[in-house]
Design a protein around this motif. Structure first.
Motif, PDB file in Angstrom:
ATOM      1  N   ASP A  20       0.817  -1.218   0.000  1.00 16.56           N
ATOM      2  CA  ASP A  20       0.000   0.000   0.000  1.00 16.56           C
ATOM      3  C   ASP A  20       0.852   1.270   0.000  1.00 16.56           C
ATOM      4  N   ILE A  21       1.957   1.252   0.737  1.00 17.83           N
ATOM      5  CA  ILE A  21       2.804   2.446   0.822  1.00 17.83           C
ATOM      6  C   ILE A  21       3.442   2.735  -0.527  1.00 17.83           C
ATOM      7  N   ILE A  22       3.992   1.718  -1.154  1.00 15.10           N
ATOM      8  CA  ILE A  22       4.629   1.908  -2.455  1.00 15.10           C
ATOM      9  C   ILE A  22       3.612   2.394  -3.474  1.00 15.10           C
ATOM     10  N   ARG A  23       2.445   1.781  -3.467  1.00 14.81           N
ATOM     11  CA  ARG A  23       1.411   2.138  -4.439  1.00 14.81           C
ATOM     12  C   ARG A  23       0.961   3.593  -4.285  1.00 14.81           C
ATOM     13  N   SER A  24       0.980   4.112  -3.045  1.00 12.05           N
ATOM     14  CA  SER A  24       0.557   5.499  -2.811  1.00 12.05           C
ATOM     15  C   SER A  24       1.613   6.503  -3.259  1.00 12.05           C
ATOM     16  N   ASN A  25       2.827   6.026  -3.550  1.00 13.18           N
ATOM     17  CA  ASN A  25       3.872   6.833  -4.181  1.00 13.18           C
ATOM     18  C   ASN A  25       4.334   8.050  -3.366  1.00 13.18           C
ATOM     19  N   PRO A  26       4.759   7.837  -2.114  1.00  9.64           N
ATOM     20  CA  PRO A  26       5.301   8.951  -1.328  1.00  9.64           C
ATOM     21  C   PRO A  26       6.724   9.273  -1.799  1.00  9.64           C
ATOM     22  N   PRO A  27       7.292  10.404  -1.371  1.00 11.33           N
ATOM     23  CA  PRO A  27       8.653  10.764  -1.791  1.00 11.33           C
ATOM     24  C   PRO A  27       9.709   9.711  -1.441  1.00 11.33           C
ATOM     25  N   ASP A  28       9.459   8.911  -0.393  1.00 12.00           N
ATOM     26  CA  ASP A  28      10.421   7.872  -0.031  1.00 12.00           C
ATOM     27  C   ASP A  28      10.004   6.491  -0.568  1.00 12.00           C
ATOM     28  N   ARG A  29       9.221   6.504  -1.643  1.00 11.51           N
ATOM     29  CA  ARG A  29       8.765   5.244  -2.265  1.00 11.51           C
ATOM     30  C   ARG A  29       9.918   4.284  -2.530  1.00 11.51           C
ATOM     31  N   CYS A  30      11.024   4.815  -3.030  1.00 14.36           N
ATOM     32  CA  CYS A  30      12.155   3.967  -3.410  1.00 14.36           C
ATOM     33  C   CYS A  30      12.719   3.215  -2.205  1.00 14.36           C
ATOM     34  N   TYR A  31      12.661   3.831  -1.034  1.00  6.67           N
ATOM     35  CA  TYR A  31      13.124   3.158   0.178  1.00  6.67           C
ATOM     36  C   TYR A  31      12.312   1.891   0.422  1.00  6.67           C
ATOM     37  N   HIS A  32      10.994   2.014   0.383  1.00  3.84           N
ATOM     38  CA  HIS A  32      10.113   0.874   0.652  1.00  3.84           C
ATOM     39  C   HIS A  32      10.224  -0.183  -0.444  1.00  3.84           C
ATOM     40  N   LYS A  56      12.900  -0.746  -2.424  1.00  4.60           N
ATOM     41  CA  LYS A  56      14.200  -1.413  -2.296  1.00  4.60           C
ATOM     42  C   LYS A  56      14.168  -2.446  -1.164  1.00  4.60           C
ATOM     43  N   LYS A  57      13.531  -2.085  -0.057  1.00  4.92           N
ATOM     44  CA  LYS A  57      13.416  -3.021   1.064  1.00  4.92           C
ATOM     45  C   LYS A  57      12.694  -4.294   0.623  1.00  4.92           C
ATOM     46  N   MET A  58      11.618  -4.115  -0.113  1.00 10.28           N
ATOM     47  CA  MET A  58      10.830  -5.253  -0.568  1.00 10.28           C
ATOM     48  C   MET A  58      11.623  -6.115  -1.550  1.00 10.28           C
ATOM     49  N   ILE A  59      12.210  -5.487  -2.555  1.00  4.71           N
ATOM     50  CA  ILE A  59      12.932  -6.225  -3.596  1.00  4.71           C
ATOM     51  C   ILE A  59      14.148  -6.936  -3.024  1.00  4.71           C
ATOM     52  N   PHE A  60      14.929  -6.223  -2.227  1.00  3.19           N
ATOM     53  CA  PHE A  60      16.157  -6.832  -1.708  1.00  3.19           C
ATOM     54  C   PHE A  60      15.884  -7.871  -0.628  1.00  3.19           C
ATOM     55  N   SER A  61      14.735  -7.796   0.016  1.00  2.26           N
ATOM     56  CA  SER A  61      14.358  -8.874   0.939  1.00  2.26           C
ATOM     57  C   SER A  61      14.201 -10.171   0.158  1.00  2.26           C
ATOM     58  N   GLY A  62      13.565 -10.078  -0.999  1.00  4.31           N
ATOM     59  CA  GLY A  62      13.415 -11.250  -1.852  1.00  4.31           C
ATOM     60  C   GLY A  62      14.752 -11.729  -2.400  1.00  4.31           C
ATOM     61  N   ILE A  63      15.604 -10.784  -2.779  1.00  3.48           N
ATOM     62  CA  ILE A  63      16.926 -11.142  -3.304  1.00  3.48           C
ATOM     63  C   ILE A  63      17.767 -11.828  -2.229  1.00  3.48           C
ATOM     64  N   ARG A  92      18.121  10.034  -3.283  1.00  2.68           N
ATOM     65  CA  ARG A  92      17.972   8.589  -3.480  1.00  2.68           C
ATOM     66  C   ARG A  92      17.691   7.900  -2.134  1.00  2.68           C
ATOM     67  N   PRO A  93      16.433   7.899  -1.716  1.00  2.00           N
ATOM     68  CA  PRO A  93      16.068   7.253  -0.447  1.00  2.00           C
ATOM     69  C   PRO A  93      16.344   5.760  -0.445  1.00  2.00           C
ATOM     70  N   GLY A  94      16.487   5.165  -1.630  1.00  2.00           N
ATOM     71  CA  GLY A  94      16.783   3.740  -1.706  1.00  2.00           C
ATOM     72  C   GLY A  94      18.120   3.382  -1.077  1.00  2.00           C
ATOM     73  N   PHE A  95      19.041   4.342  -1.039  1.00  2.00           N
ATOM     74  CA  PHE A  95      20.341   4.073  -0.419  1.00  2.00           C
ATOM     75  C   PHE A  95      20.201   3.723   1.059  1.00  2.00           C
ATOM     76  N   LYS A  96      19.207   4.325   1.704  1.00  2.00           N
ATOM     77  CA  LYS A  96      18.985   4.032   3.127  1.00  2.00           C
ATOM     78  C   LYS A  96      18.627   2.561   3.306  1.00  2.00           C
ATOM     79  N   ALA A  97      17.792   2.045   2.428  1.00  2.00           N
ATOM     80  CA  ALA A  97      17.405   0.630   2.497  1.00  2.00           C
ATOM     81  C   ALA A  97      18.614  -0.257   2.243  1.00  2.00           C
ATOM     82  N   VAL A  98      19.427   0.123   1.271  1.00  2.00           N
ATOM     83  CA  VAL A  98      20.637  -0.647   0.942  1.00  2.00           C
ATOM     84  C   VAL A  98      21.557  -0.739   2.161  1.00  2.00           C
ATOM     85  N   GLU A  99      21.723   0.380   2.843  1.00  2.00           N
ATOM     86  CA  GLU A  99      22.587   0.394   4.029  1.00  2.00           C
ATOM     87  C   GLU A  99      21.984  -0.422   5.166  1.00  2.00           C
ATOM     88  N   GLU A 100      20.700  -0.269   5.411  1.00  2.00           N
ATOM     89  CA  GLU A 100      20.034  -0.995   6.494  1.00  2.00           C
ATOM     90  C   GLU A 100      20.092  -2.507   6.293  1.00  2.00           C
TER      91      GLU A 100
END
Length: 278
Positions: free
Chosen positions: A90-102, A104-111, A136-144
């Motif tokens: 739901d969060i990703i679909r709503s497209n907030p400014p930190d969408r990429c963070y959520h 990346k978390k989802m995709i890399f969890s699967g990876i 690039r909020p996705g970098f935060k997910a990569v680091e976490e």
């Protein structure tokens, strides 16, 4: 950027040494020039201990998936296709400014899970030094998630990556950068499979007309077309303009505009800077 041969070879050696030290590596592989170079070096360095994992998602064009498969098949690299649908979140679909963070978390969890199933501890992504400047909020997910970034570790910039890819004979060396389709939709506007498909078909149409570098940004029902500044005059030619207008209208866009500034990577982030008073 001026590329010095000695510096380039030193960075390549540093990349190889870093990857060797990991022992085995799963590369989040999109098929772009960055992850292609990373994967090729990992395969050359680690052999069977290198694994490519690609997320098949509505956020990525079908042609990108086919090119990623072909790249691995040509080189005999083990390749895992991971089914993923960020629209289920739901969060990703709503497209907030930190969408990429959520996302990346989802995709890399699967990876990470796929890598674990293959007995691999380390997972890598393909960002480079030039990626450090944009939002690039996705970098935060990569680091976490403790995802490693070997290209940044080696200090490689985009121009250097392209040159190394060219020297290594990788077919992706001059491939235009291509961010996920969700980056075309204005923040706060719901992302749907229909919108993503419209954008994919719109950009494919532009590419077929000789605009390999292009973006179709969606603002409500408005398609904002970006092509490089040098191509604006050609795009505005009466016959081509009319043809592309009719084509984009047929996909479901109500209004079609041409961005007078020309192509700009990450242009959707301008609204965030404006809100900050920058």
């Amino acid at each position: 950027m001026e590329i010095k041969e000695n510096s380039l070879q030193q960075k390549l050696q540093a990349l190889k040494e870093y990857i060797t030290g990991l022992g085995a590596l799963a590369v989040g592989f999109s098929g772009g020039v960055d992850s292609s170079l990373l994967l090729a070096v990992a395969a050359e360095t680690l052999g069977e201990k290198a694994l490519a994992i690609t997320a098949e998602s509505p956020f990525n064009p079908l042609r990108e998936m086919e090119e990623a498969k072909a790249f691995c098949k040509k080189r005999g690299i083990r390749h895992v296709i991971l089914k993923a649908d960020p629209l289920e979140n739901d969060i990703i679909r709503s497209n907030p400014p930190d969408r990429c963070y959520h996302c990346k978390k989802m995709i890399f969890s699967g990876i990470k899970e796929a890598a674990k199933e293959n007995g691999i501890k380390y997972i890598a992504e393909g960002s480079n030094m030039d990626d450090m400047g944009d939002y690039r909020p996705g970098f935060k997910a990569v680091e976490e998630m403790h995802i490693v970034s070997p290209l940044r570790k080696a200090g490689l910039y985009k121009a250097e990556i392209r040159e190394l890819a060219r020297i290594m004979g990788l077919e992706t060396w001059d491939k235009p950068a291509y961010a996920c389709l969700a980056t075309r939709i204005a923040y706060g506007e719901e992302i749907t499979a229909e919108k993503l498909r419209m954008i994919e078909l719109a950009e494919s149409g532009l590419m077929s007309q000789g605009f390999p570098i292009c973006r179709v940004r969606l603002h409500g029902s408005i398609a904002r077309v970006e092509v490089p500044e040098k191509d604006i005059a050609r795009f505005a030619d009466d016959s081509l303009r009319t043809e592309m207008y009719e084509y984009l209208k047929s996909l479901g866009f109500t209004y079609i505009t041409l961005d007078m500034k020309g192509f700009s990577s990450g242009s959707m982030n301008m609204v965030l800077n404006n809100k900050k008073g920058l």
